[in-house]
Scaffold this motif. Structure first.
Motif, mmCIF file in Angstrom:
data_model
loop_
_atom_site.group_PDB
_atom_site.id
_atom_site.type_symbol
_atom_site.label_atom_id
_atom_site.label_comp_id
_atom_site.label_asym_id
_atom_site.label_seq_id
_atom_site.Cartn_x
_atom_site.Cartn_y
_atom_site.Cartn_z
ATOM 1 N N LEU A 19 0.820 -1.213 0.000
ATOM 2 C CA LEU A 19 0.000 0.000 0.000
ATOM 3 C C LEU A 19 0.854 1.263 0.000
ATOM 4 O O LEU A 19 0.614 2.181 -0.774
ATOM 5 C CB LEU A 19 -0.934 0.027 1.219
ATOM 6 N N ARG A 20 1.875 1.274 0.850
ATOM 7 C CA ARG A 20 2.611 2.523 1.034
ATOM 8 C C ARG A 20 3.727 2.720 0.011
ATOM 9 O O ARG A 20 4.212 3.832 -0.162
ATOM 10 C CB ARG A 20 3.107 2.616 2.462
ATOM 11 N N ALA A 21 4.108 1.666 -0.671
ATOM 12 C CA ALA A 21 5.026 1.849 -1.800
ATOM 13 C C ALA A 21 4.197 2.184 -3.040
ATOM 14 O O ALA A 21 4.738 2.338 -4.128
ATOM 15 C CB ALA A 21 5.857 0.603 -2.035
ATOM 16 N N GLU A 22 2.896 2.248 -2.851
ATOM 17 C CA GLU A 22 1.971 2.594 -3.938
ATOM 18 C C GLU A 22 2.033 1.618 -5.101
ATOM 19 O O GLU A 22 1.951 1.987 -6.264
ATOM 20 C CB GLU A 22 2.196 4.043 -4.402
ATOM 21 N N LEU A 23 2.204 0.337 -4.754
ATOM 22 C CA LEU A 23 2.129 -0.693 -5.783
ATOM 23 C C LEU A 23 0.675 -0.914 -6.164
ATOM 24 O O LEU A 23 0.339 -1.081 -7.333
ATOM 25 C CB LEU A 23 2.706 -2.011 -5.256
ATOM 26 N N ALA A 24 -0.180 -0.957 -5.154
ATOM 27 C CA ALA A 24 -1.591 -1.265 -5.396
ATOM 28 C C ALA A 24 -2.432 -0.721 -4.260
ATOM 29 O O ALA A 24 -1.917 -0.338 -3.206
ATOM 30 C CB ALA A 24 -1.790 -2.771 -5.507
ATOM 31 N N ASP A 25 -3.736 -0.716 -4.478
ATOM 32 C CA ASP A 25 -4.657 -0.298 -3.432
ATOM 33 C C ASP A 25 -5.889 -1.187 -3.500
ATOM 34 O O ASP A 25 -6.176 -1.782 -4.536
ATOM 35 C CB ASP A 25 -5.063 1.172 -3.650
ATOM 36 N N TYR A 26 -6.598 -1.292 -2.408
ATOM 37 C CA TYR A 26 -7.836 -2.054 -2.398
ATOM 38 C C TYR A 26 -8.855 -1.353 -3.279
ATOM 39 O O TYR A 26 -8.900 -0.134 -3.333
ATOM 40 C CB TYR A 26 -8.382 -2.170 -0.974
ATOM 41 N N SER A 27 -9.655 -2.110 -3.973
ATOM 42 C CA SER A 27 -10.679 -1.536 -4.825
ATOM 43 C C SER A 27 -12.024 -1.643 -4.121
ATOM 44 O O SER A 27 -12.117 -2.297 -3.089
ATOM 45 C CB SER A 27 -10.736 -2.299 -6.148
ATOM 46 N N PRO A 28 -13.045 -1.022 -4.686
ATOM 47 C CA PRO A 28 -14.365 -1.116 -4.043
ATOM 48 C C PRO A 28 -14.944 -2.531 -4.108
ATOM 49 O O PRO A 28 -15.889 -2.831 -3.401
ATOM 50 C CB PRO A 28 -15.230 -0.159 -4.855
ATOM 51 N N VAL A 29 -14.389 -3.370 -4.957
ATOM 52 C CA VAL A 29 -14.918 -4.725 -5.089
ATOM 53 C C VAL A 29 -14.073 -5.686 -4.253
ATOM 54 O O VAL A 29 -12.858 -5.735 -4.380
ATOM 55 C CB VAL A 29 -14.908 -5.180 -6.565
ATOM 56 N N ARG A 30 -14.739 -6.435 -3.432
ATOM 57 C CA ARG A 30 -14.074 -7.367 -2.535
ATOM 58 C C ARG A 30 -13.066 -8.235 -3.271
ATOM 59 O O ARG A 30 -13.374 -8.825 -4.301
ATOM 60 C CB ARG A 30 -15.108 -8.278 -1.889
ATOM 61 N N GLY A 31 -11.879 -8.298 -2.733
ATOM 62 C CA GLY A 31 -10.893 -9.221 -3.281
ATOM 63 C C GLY A 31 -10.199 -8.784 -4.556
ATOM 64 O O GLY A 31 -9.359 -9.503 -5.061
ATOM 65 N N SER A 32 -10.564 -7.635 -5.067
ATOM 66 C CA SER A 32 -9.850 -7.185 -6.259
ATOM 67 C C SER A 32 -9.098 -5.908 -5.931
ATOM 68 O O SER A 32 -9.430 -5.204 -4.995
ATOM 69 C CB SER A 32 -10.807 -6.970 -7.428
ATOM 70 N N MET A 33 -8.062 -5.656 -6.705
ATOM 71 C CA MET A 33 -7.210 -4.519 -6.370
ATOM 72 C C MET A 33 -6.981 -3.631 -7.571
ATOM 73 O O MET A 33 -7.156 -4.035 -8.708
ATOM 74 C CB MET A 33 -5.864 -5.019 -5.848
ATOM 75 N N VAL A 34 -6.586 -2.416 -7.267
ATOM 76 C CA VAL A 34 -6.166 -1.483 -8.303
ATOM 77 C C VAL A 34 -4.644 -1.512 -8.314
ATOM 78 O O VAL A 34 -4.022 -1.369 -7.265
ATOM 79 C CB VAL A 34 -6.646 -0.056 -7.985
ATOM 80 N N ILE A 35 -4.067 -1.756 -9.463
ATOM 81 C CA ILE A 35 -2.615 -1.725 -9.573
ATOM 82 C C ILE A 35 -2.229 -0.301 -9.940
ATOM 83 O O ILE A 35 -2.652 0.227 -10.968
ATOM 84 C CB ILE A 35 -2.120 -2.712 -10.648
ATOM 85 N N ARG A 36 -1.445 0.319 -9.072
ATOM 86 C CA ARG A 36 -1.091 1.721 -9.282
ATOM 87 C C ARG A 36 0.145 1.824 -10.182
ATOM 88 O O ARG A 36 0.809 0.816 -10.440
ATOM 89 C CB ARG A 36 -0.852 2.385 -7.925
ATOM 90 N N PRO A 37 0.438 3.022 -10.667
ATOM 91 C CA PRO A 37 1.516 3.148 -11.665
ATOM 92 C C PRO A 37 2.849 2.519 -11.246
ATOM 93 O O PRO A 37 3.513 1.897 -12.071
ATOM 94 C CB PRO A 37 1.642 4.660 -11.835
ATOM 95 N N TRP A 38 3.223 2.644 -10.003
ATOM 96 C CA TRP A 38 4.508 2.070 -9.594
ATOM 97 C C TRP A 38 4.477 0.545 -9.706
ATOM 98 O O TRP A 38 5.433 -0.073 -10.187
ATOM 99 C CB TRP A 38 4.862 2.516 -8.179
ATOM 100 N N GLY A 39 3.388 -0.046 -9.295
ATOM 101 C CA GLY A 39 3.238 -1.498 -9.396
ATOM 102 C C GLY A 39 3.077 -1.941 -10.842
ATOM 103 O O GLY A 39 3.645 -2.940 -11.271
ATOM 104 N N TYR A 40 2.318 -1.174 -11.589
ATOM 105 C CA TYR A 40 2.084 -1.548 -12.980
ATOM 106 C C TYR A 40 3.356 -1.388 -13.805
ATOM 107 O O TYR A 40 3.622 -2.175 -14.721
ATOM 108 C CB TYR A 40 0.936 -0.720 -13.586
ATOM 109 N N GLY A 41 4.162 -0.395 -13.447
ATOM 110 C CA GLY A 41 5.438 -0.189 -14.135
ATOM 111 C C GLY A 41 6.334 -1.402 -13.964
ATOM 112 O O GLY A 41 7.029 -1.821 -14.890
ATOM 113 N N ILE A 42 6.329 -1.960 -12.773
ATOM 114 C CA ILE A 42 7.125 -3.159 -12.511
ATOM 115 C C ILE A 42 6.572 -4.331 -13.332
ATOM 116 O O ILE A 42 7.315 -5.071 -13.969
ATOM 117 C CB ILE A 42 7.121 -3.484 -11.002
ATOM 118 N N TRP A 43 5.258 -4.451 -13.335
ATOM 119 C CA TRP A 43 4.616 -5.512 -14.122
ATOM 120 C C TRP A 43 4.928 -5.355 -15.609
ATOM 121 O O TRP A 43 5.225 -6.330 -16.301
ATOM 122 C CB TRP A 43 3.109 -5.510 -13.861
ATOM 123 N N GLU A 44 4.905 -4.127 -16.095
ATOM 124 C CA GLU A 44 5.209 -3.900 -17.511
ATOM 125 C C GLU A 44 6.628 -4.356 -17.849
ATOM 126 O O GLU A 44 6.871 -4.914 -18.921
ATOM 127 C CB GLU A 44 5.055 -2.413 -17.863
#
Length: 487
Positions: A23-48
Motif C-alpha cells: 500500500l505505502r510503496a503505492e504498488l496497489a490499493d484495495y478496490s471497491p470490489v471485494r478481493g480485487s485490487m487497483v494496480i497503481r503506476p509504480w506497481g504496474y510499471g514493474i509488471w510492464e
RNA sequence: CGGGGCGUGGCGCAGUCCGGUAGCGCACCUGCUUUGGGAGCAGGGGGUCCCCGGUUCGAAUCCGGGCGCCCCGACCA
C-alpha cells in the motif's frame, strides 16, 4: 503502528509488513470490489517490465501473441471433468446481459484452455498445421474465498501460453522449455531463485497430466508457487475434438501444453527483497533505477542545481538508465529520501550546491553492502559512466542474497516426521524428505504440519544422496520431495 | 462458512462505557521563512459520524436489524 511513518517490521508481523509495503510503496490499493485490487503506476510499471522481458523470451522461442475472449460458454468449462471439478467452486458466471436472462450462462474465464482449444480444433487439420505456439496476456477471475494483494486476488493479470503438438515428446519438451524460461526470468530479473519440479497428483492443475512449477522461498520461509507449466496430454484435445491427420495418414488427437505466470510475481518480488524500510526493486525491473533529488537552497543557486540535475539525468538516460528528477518543491529532501526508499528505487543521486562546486554527486544505494557507508561521493563523470555496472552488481547482489537465503533455509536429509515437524514449526523453510508416493502420506503430513509437497524436485535440486525411506516411516522412498508451508 | 477486529474530513485515529457545540495528527490551500534524512510559523478549506429503523426534548454515543472492509482459519492454478 507505534510510529505512523514507520512500517511494521518483518519480524513483528510479516503479513502486516507485506500489506503495508504494497500500500505505502503505492504498488496497489484495495478496490471497491471485494478481493480485487487497483494496480497503481509504480506497481504496474514493474509488471510492464516483467511483461516486456517475458514477452521477448516467448517470442524468441517461437511463440506468438493472440487474444481470446473473456467470456466462456459454461458448457465448454464443463467438458473436461477434472477441469470443471477444479474450477467450478471459484467461477464467476454471467447470467444476464442486455437486460435479459441468458439462455446459456457465460463463465468469466478462470483460465482459457477450453475456449482456446475449441478454436485450435477449427484451425488444425494436418500435422502441417502443428505446432501451434500461442500466448495471451489477459486478466482472469477466480472467486477465491480469501484474497491477498498480488498473491491471490479475484481478478488478476497473467500470461497464459497454449500450445498444440503432434507428439507427446514434443509437448513435454515445450513444457520443460517454458519451465526453464520461467526459472531464468525469476533468477535473472526478479532475483528470486526458485526450486523447479513436478507437482504431486493432488497439487497438479485441474485437467493436466503433469504439472511443473517454480517454487520460491519467501523471507518468512513460506513457499510461493510462482509459475506453472502443464503437460495436458490429450485431455483437452479429446474433449474439444482437436484432431489432425498425421504424416502416416492417421487421425490423431493433438498434445497440449499450457503455462502461466501472473501479477503474483510482483508479490514474490516484494517478499523476496523487501526490508523494514520498504520495497527493494531489482534494477532490471525498476521503473526508475536512479532518482535524482536536487538539494536546493532558497537562493540563486537553486536554478543552477535544478539545471544540473536535469543535465545529469539526461546523461544517465544516454547510458540506458531509467531515471527521474524529483523536483517537487513542497517536500524536503529528507521526505523524498524516505519516499523513494519505501518504493525501492535502487539508487538515489543527490545534487546540491556543494557537489556542484566539487563536480561530484552523492550516491546512495537502496541496500548498503556490509561495512559500506550510507552515502558515497562520486565524481560526476564517474557516476554517469559507472551507473550501468553499479545497477548490474546491485542486481547480482540481490540474486545472490536470495539464493543464499534459500539454501540456508533448505533442510535436506530429513528422515522422520518428528524431525520435519520440528523444522516446520521452528522457522520453517523447504524440507526435503523421501516419499513412498502414497497420497495418504501427503495428506497425513499436511494435516500434521500444514506443509504440502511443493514439488518433486528437478534432478539438480535433489539431495546428493537420495533418501531411502519414506518420511512417514512406512515403506521405501520412491522419490525425494520438497515440503513447505505455502501461500 | 467459523473466529477476531474495524467502519467518524483524503489518510491514521480520539470521542461511544456515562446521550447535550464533532475533535486531534498527517495531508490539502494561501503567505512568509526554509530545504544535505520525514521543515517552521501564521491564516484557511473540507465531515450524510457505513445504512435503515427505534428510544429520547436531543443520538457518532443507547436498542434492533442490515451492509461493507481487513486479519486469522477452512478452501485455493
Amino acid at each position: 503502528m507505534a510510529d505512523e511513518k514507520k512500517l511494521t517490521s518483518r519480524s513483528e508481523d510479516f503479513s502486516s509488513w507485506y500489506n503495508e509495503v504494497v500500500l505505502r510503496a503505492e504498488l496497489a490499493d484495495y478496490s471497491p470490489v471485494r478481493g480485487s485490487m487497483v494496480i497503481r503506476p509504480w506497481g504496474y510499471g514493474i509488471w510492464e517490465n516483467m511483461q516486456r522481458t517475458l514477452d521477448e523470451m516467448f517470442k524468441e522461442t517461437g511463440h506468438e501473441n493472440a487474444y481470446f475472449p473473456l467470456l466462456i460458454p459454461m458448457s465448454f468449462i464443463e467438458r473436461e471433468k477434472a477441469h470443471v471439478e477444479g474450477f467450478a467452486p471459484e467461477l464467476a458466471v454471467v447470467t444476464q446481459a442486455g437486460g435479459k436472462e441468458l439462455e446459456e450462462p457465460f463463465a468469466i474465464r478462470p483460465t482459457s484452455e477450453t475456449i482456446i482449444y475449441s478454436m485450435y480444433a477449427k484451425w488444425v487439420q494436418s500435422y502441417r498445421d502443428l505446432p501451434i505456439l500461442m500466448n495471451q496476456w489477459a486478466n482472469v477471475m477466480r472467486w477465491e474465498l480469501r484474497t491477498r494483494l498480488f498473491l491471490r486476488t479475484s481478478e488478476f493479470l497473467w500470461q497464459e501460453g497454449h500450445t498444440a503438438h503432434a507428439t507427446p515428446e514434443e509437448a513435454e519438451e515445450e513444457t520443460l522449455l517454458i519451465l526453464g524460461i520461467y526459472r531464468r526470468f525469476m533468477e535473472e530479473w526478479i532475483g528470486m531463485p526458485p526450486v523447479t519440479g513436478l507437482k504431486s497428483e493432488s497439487e497438479k492443475f485441474a485437467g493436466a497430466v503433469r504439472s511443473y512449477s517454480c517454487e520460491a522461498l519467501m523471507q518468512d520461509n513460506k513457499a510461493l508457487q510462482a509459475g506453472t507449466s502443464h503437460f495436458l496430454g490429450q485431455n483437452f484435445a479429446r474433449q474439444f475434438d482437436l484432431k489432425f491427420q498425421s504424416e502416416a495418414g492417421a487421425e490423431e488427437y493433438a498434445w497440449n501444453t499450457s503455462w502461466g505466470v501472473s501479477t503474483r510475481l510482483v508479490g514474490g518480488m516484494v517478499m523476496t527483497h523487501g526490508d523494514d524500510a520498504g520495497l527493494v526493486v531489482p534494477p532490471r525491473l525498476a521503473p526508475v533505477q536512479a532518482v535524482i533529488v536536487p538539494i536546493t537552497r532558497g537562493d540563486d543557486t537553486a536554478a543552477a542545481v535544478l539545471e544540473k540535475s536535469h543535465q545529469f539525468a539526461a546523461r544517465l538516460k544516454d547510458q540506458g538508465v531509467r531515471v527521474k528528477v524529483d523536483a517537487r518543491e513542497n517536500l524536503s529532501p529528507g521526505a523524498k529520501f524516505y519516499e523513494w526508499e519505501r518504493k525501492g528505487v535502487p539508487f538515489r543521486v543527490e545534487i546540491g550546491p556543494k557537489d556542484m562546486e566539487k563536480g561530484q554527486v552523492a550516491l546512495a544505494r537502496r541496500i548498503v553492502p556490509e561495512g559500506a557507508g550510507r552515502k558515497e561521493f562520486v565524481a560526476e563523470d564517474q557516476a554517469v559512466s559507472e551507473m550501468p555496472s553499479r545497477l548490474e552488481s546491485f542486481q547480482t547482489e540481490l540474486r545472490e542474497a536470495a539464493w543464499k537465503r534459500r539454501e540456508e533455509n533448505s533442510h535436506r536429509g530429513v528422515k522422520t516426521l518428528d524431525e520435519m515437524v520440528e523444522i516446520i514449526e521452528n522457522g520453517g523453510g523447504m524440507v526435503y524428505t523421501g516419499w513412498n508416493g502414497d497420497p495418504a502420506v501427503e495428506e497425513m503430513v499436511k494435516e500434521r504440519t500444514k506443509a504440502t509437497i511443493r514439488c518433486i524436485p528437478t534432478e539438480e535440486f535433489r539431495s546428493g544422496s537420495a533418501p531411502d525411506r519414506c518420511v512417514s516411516g512406512e515403506g521405501a522412498s520412491t522419490m525425494e520431495v520438497a515440503w513447505a508451508r505455502a501461500y
